[in-house]
Structure formats: C-alpha cells, structure tokens
Scaffold this motif. Structure first.
Motif, mmCIF file in Angstrom:
data_model
loop_
_atom_site.group_PDB
_atom_site.id
_atom_site.type_symbol
_atom_site.label_atom_id
_atom_site.label_comp_id
_atom_site.label_asym_id
_atom_site.label_seq_id
_atom_site.Cartn_x
_atom_site.Cartn_y
_atom_site.Cartn_z
ATOM 1 N N ASP A 1 -13.811 10.472 2.405
ATOM 2 C CA ASP A 1 -12.641 9.662 2.081
ATOM 3 C C ASP A 1 -11.407 10.156 2.829
ATOM 4 O O ASP A 1 -10.318 9.632 2.665
ATOM 5 N N LYS A 2 -11.595 11.158 3.676
ATOM 6 C CA LYS A 2 -10.523 11.682 4.528
ATOM 7 C C LYS A 2 -10.535 10.936 5.855
ATOM 8 O O LYS A 2 -11.569 10.417 6.283
ATOM 9 N N PRO A 3 -9.402 10.868 6.541
ATOM 10 C CA PRO A 3 -9.378 10.209 7.855
ATOM 11 C C PRO A 3 -10.312 10.911 8.846
ATOM 12 O O PRO A 3 -10.467 12.132 8.798
ATOM 13 N N LEU B 1 -6.358 2.049 6.205
ATOM 14 C CA LEU B 1 -6.164 2.469 4.821
ATOM 15 C C LEU B 1 -7.487 2.934 4.223
ATOM 16 O O LEU B 1 -8.551 2.459 4.607
ATOM 17 N N PRO B 2 -7.424 3.852 3.246
ATOM 18 C CA PRO B 2 -8.665 4.322 2.608
ATOM 19 C C PRO B 2 -9.331 3.223 1.791
ATOM 20 O O PRO B 2 -8.706 2.224 1.436
ATOM 21 N N HIS C 1 0.819 -1.200 0.000
ATOM 22 C CA HIS C 1 0.000 0.000 0.000
ATOM 23 C C HIS C 1 0.854 1.250 0.000
ATOM 24 O O HIS C 1 2.018 1.232 0.375
ATOM 25 N N ASN C 2 0.251 2.343 -0.384
ATOM 26 C CA ASN C 2 0.907 3.632 -0.333
ATOM 27 C C ASN C 2 1.113 3.998 1.133
ATOM 28 O O ASN C 2 0.150 4.283 1.848
ATOM 29 N N TYR D 1 -9.976 5.445 8.432
ATOM 30 C CA TYR D 1 -10.815 5.715 7.264
ATOM 31 C C TYR D 1 -12.134 4.980 7.400
ATOM 32 O O TYR D 1 -12.169 3.798 7.752
ATOM 33 N N GLN E 1 -7.899 1.422 -1.211
ATOM 34 C CA GLN E 1 -6.743 0.556 -1.032
ATOM 35 C C GLN E 1 -7.063 -0.683 -0.209
ATOM 36 O O GLN E 1 -6.163 -1.368 0.259
ATOM 37 N N ASN F 1 2.071 6.564 2.535
ATOM 38 C CA ASN F 1 1.644 7.908 2.915
ATOM 39 C C ASN F 1 0.195 7.934 3.371
ATOM 40 O O ASN F 1 -0.206 8.826 4.114
ATOM 41 N N ASP F 2 -0.613 6.986 2.907
ATOM 42 C CA ASP F 2 -2.031 6.929 3.278
ATOM 43 C C ASP F 2 -2.284 6.127 4.545
ATOM 44 O O ASP F 2 -3.294 6.326 5.211
ATOM 45 N N GLN F 3 -1.407 5.189 4.853
ATOM 46 C CA GLN F 3 -1.651 4.301 5.984
ATOM 47 C C GLN F 3 -1.525 5.051 7.305
ATOM 48 O O GLN F 3 -0.569 5.786 7.536
#
Length: 149
Positions: A118-120, A89-90, A23-24, A71, A93, A26-28
């Motif tokens: 879709d934002k935390p 994760l979003p 996964h990316n 998320y 993902q 930066n998103d986790q």
C-alpha cells in the motif's frame, strides 16, 4: 476486466483540480510524468467508441523508457502482481474502492511479478500508447517494467 478498463478510461474525464478537492492531498502523487499522462484526451465516435487523442507532450515519450511513481491497484486477487493499474492515489482513496473521485491511472506490465504494497512504488519501462477503443483496452501502459528501489 471490462469494468476495470471502463473505470480506467473515466480517470481522464475528471480534472486534476476536482481530485485535489476530494482526496487527502498528502497521499496524492504529483510529478511531471503524471502531468504528461494527464494530457491524454478522449473522443467519442458515432459508433460509441472511446478513442484516445494523444498530444505532443505524451507522443514524444511513445515507445521510450518512462518511469513513474504511484500506488499499485490490483486487477486480480493475488499475492503477487505482474499486471496491475498504477494510480496517483492509494487504493483506499480510489473511486471503485468506495471513495469519491477517480485518480489518474495507467496499466503496468512488469517483467517479474511483485508483491502488493500500500506504499508508493516506482516502475520504469517502455511507454505504450494504443489507438484502440479505450472501453476495451487501456490507452496508456508501461510494459517490460522493472521495480526501481
């Protein structure tokens, strides 16, 4: 719902290191509280029941206030959600949304419904741990949750 709960159980069978490779990063979302959730293990019984095994690190938070950032993963098709999964994760993902790997997830039951984003988000409520068959019931949840801004 049964499929969603099965997917929820799978998250604990995957290691955190495997998630980081798929996964990316930066998103986790990473935090000490997510690390606590990740300590839950599972035992498969002779009757094919998947039972959670809770260690000391998560048991000390049982039935106490617990906050978590993550998320929103809907479990119903709706504009507002009172009950949903919260993941590291979003949705774009997550495993059951078309990408590889299963992020760590828990069930959240809000006091009041909130709109999808879709934002935390950050929620705070009471951490519940169940000992029932995890195939049919999520083992970890936050109930009576409120959105923290």
């Amino acid at each position: 719902m049964k499929h969603t709960l099965f997917v929820l159980m799978l998250f604990m069978l995957n290691s955190a290191s495997a998630q980081n490779k798929q996964h990316n990063s930066n998103d986790q979302i990473k935090s000490l509280n997510w690390d606590v959730i990740g300590t839950v293990k599972f035992e498969l019984t002779d009757q094919n029941e998947l039972l959670p095994v809770y260690g000391e690190s998560i048991n000390r938070f049982r039935n106490k206030e617990f906050d978590l950032k993550g998320y929103l993963i809907p479990i119903k098709n709706s504009g507002k959600h009172q009950k949903f999964l919260l993941a590291t994760l979003p949705i774009n993902q997550c495993y059951f949304c078309g990408q590889n790997g299963v992020p760590i997830m828990i069930m959240v039951e809000m006091e009041n419904a909130i709109a999808f984003t879709d934002k935390p988000i950050r929620v705070k409520g009471i951490l519940k741990l169940t000992n029932a068959n995890a195939t049919y019931q999520p083992p970890v949840s936050i109930v009576n949750a409120k959105l923290i801004i």
